[in-house]
Design an enzyme around this catalytic site. Structure first.
Site, short mmCIF file in Angstrom:
data_model
loop_
_atom_site.label_atom_id
_atom_site.label_comp_id
_atom_site.label_asym_id
_atom_site.label_seq_id
_atom_site.Cartn_x
_atom_site.Cartn_y
_atom_site.Cartn_z
N ASP A 138 -37.23 53.56 -6.28
CA ASP A 138 -36.32 54.71 -6.31
C ASP A 138 -35.33 54.70 -5.13
OD1 ASP A 138 -37.95 55.48 -8.37
OD2 ASP A 138 -38.43 57.47 -7.56
N ASP A 139 -34.33 55.53 -5.28
CA ASP A 139 -33.42 55.99 -4.21
C ASP A 139 -32.28 55.06 -3.85
OD1 ASP A 139 -35.09 58.17 -4.20
OD2 ASP A 139 -35.54 58.13 -2.06
N HIS B 244 -31.92 57.95 -11.50
CA HIS B 244 -32.65 58.86 -10.60
C HIS B 244 -31.76 60.06 -10.30
CE1 HIS B 244 -35.95 59.89 -8.05
NE2 HIS B 244 -35.43 59.52 -6.90
N HIS C 24 -29.63 63.14 -5.89
CA HIS C 24 -31.02 63.37 -5.45
C HIS C 24 -31.32 64.84 -5.15
CE1 HIS C 24 -34.96 62.39 -3.75
NE2 HIS C 24 -34.82 61.23 -4.36
N TYR D 107 -38.06 63.70 -6.48
CA TYR D 107 -39.32 64.31 -6.03
C TYR D 107 -40.35 64.42 -7.17
CZ TYR D 107 -35.72 65.74 -2.75
OH TYR D 107 -34.64 65.74 -1.92
N HIS E 162 -40.01 52.82 -2.81
CA HIS E 162 -38.62 53.18 -2.52
C HIS E 162 -37.93 51.98 -1.90
CE1 HIS E 162 -40.64 56.99 -3.12
NE2 HIS E 162 -39.46 57.52 -3.37
#
Ligand SMILES: [Zn+2]
Length: 247
Positions: A43-44, A98, A102, A139, A195
């Site tokens: 992710d991210d 994603h 965010h 999250y 991540h």
């Protein structure tokens, strides 16, 4: 009489509303279903370790799945980030959403959720030609409204069943001990969360994870493959860069 009227009305309303809601609401995936598979998910990003992670996966015959943001650690449209995402996609890894910035989607309106989802789907489609079919909410937070919007956008919502806890600040030794515990338990399938934005994840924990998974005999596949679904809603030619490619 009044009660029976109210019951009749409510049954009528739910009978009318239910089929539509059922069609619209997105499915939530937390586990792989194909035995002996693991989906390594990241992710991210996009961020500076993306290409390293892809190369580590490639050199081990593994596939990964990347849940990208539009604007988090950087802008998805920067020449480097767009090139790295295309490189990831061209090497057979799965690209997914994603969401744009965010945000915690459970704090947003329907229109705001739609915007957060639309903008990153649009960016990934421009960069790779592939319109993703999977979304991980930031999250891991979602509510019925998030599932409704995801369903309308034909997105399946993805959570996880194993977390190395890199984003929670776990030390690399703690992360490796979590991996040791997972391997010891040897579940039939794993849907892992990491991540891509941490140097230790890319260069230390991931190689350790992969070696242990290989020894344990798991097949490291994309999320779509581990549940037997198509990763994309549609695939077209990538778009040439133009003035619309900005954050
Ligand atoms: Zn995230």
């Amino acid at each position: 009489m009044l009660l029976s009227l109210a019951v009749t009305l409510s049954l009528t309303v739910s009978a009318l509303a239910a089929p539509h809601e059922k069609r619209a609401r997105a499915q939530v995936i937390s586990h792989c279903t194909v035995p002996n598979t693991i989906a390594l998910t990241f992710d991210d990003g996009p961020h500076v370790y993306l290409r390293d992670i892809v190369n580590i996966l490639d050199s081990n015959g593994a596939k990964g799945t990347f849940f990208f943001n539009g604007e988090n650690y950087g802008c998805i449209y920067s020449p480097t980030n767009a090139d790295d995402i295309k490189y990831t996609y061209d090497h057979g890894h799965q690209v997914a959403s994603h969401t744009w910035a965010h945000k915690d989607l459970t704090t947003l309106t329907k229109e705001q959720i739609d915007y957060e989802m639309l903008r990153v789907e649009e960016a990934l489609t421009r960069i790779t030609g592939a319109n993703p079919a999977f979304m991980r909410p930031p999250y891991g937070n979602y509510n019925d409204l998030v599932l409704d919007v995801s369903g309308l956008r034909k997105q399946t919502v993805v959570i996880w069943d194993f977390d190395t806890q890199d984003s929670l600040g776990a030390s690399t030794s703690k992360q490796k001990s979590l991996i040791d515990g997972l391997i010891h338990n040897h579940p039939s399938t794993v849907l892992s969360l990491q991540h891509e934005v941490y140097e230790s994840t890319a260069h230390d924990v991931l190689p350790y994870f992969i070696q242990n998974l290989k020894t344990a005999g798991y097949r490291m596949v994309t999320l779509a493959e581990c549940i037997g679904k198509n990763p994309y809603q549609r695939v077209v030619a990538p778009s040439p860069r133009n003035g619309d490619w900005h954050c």
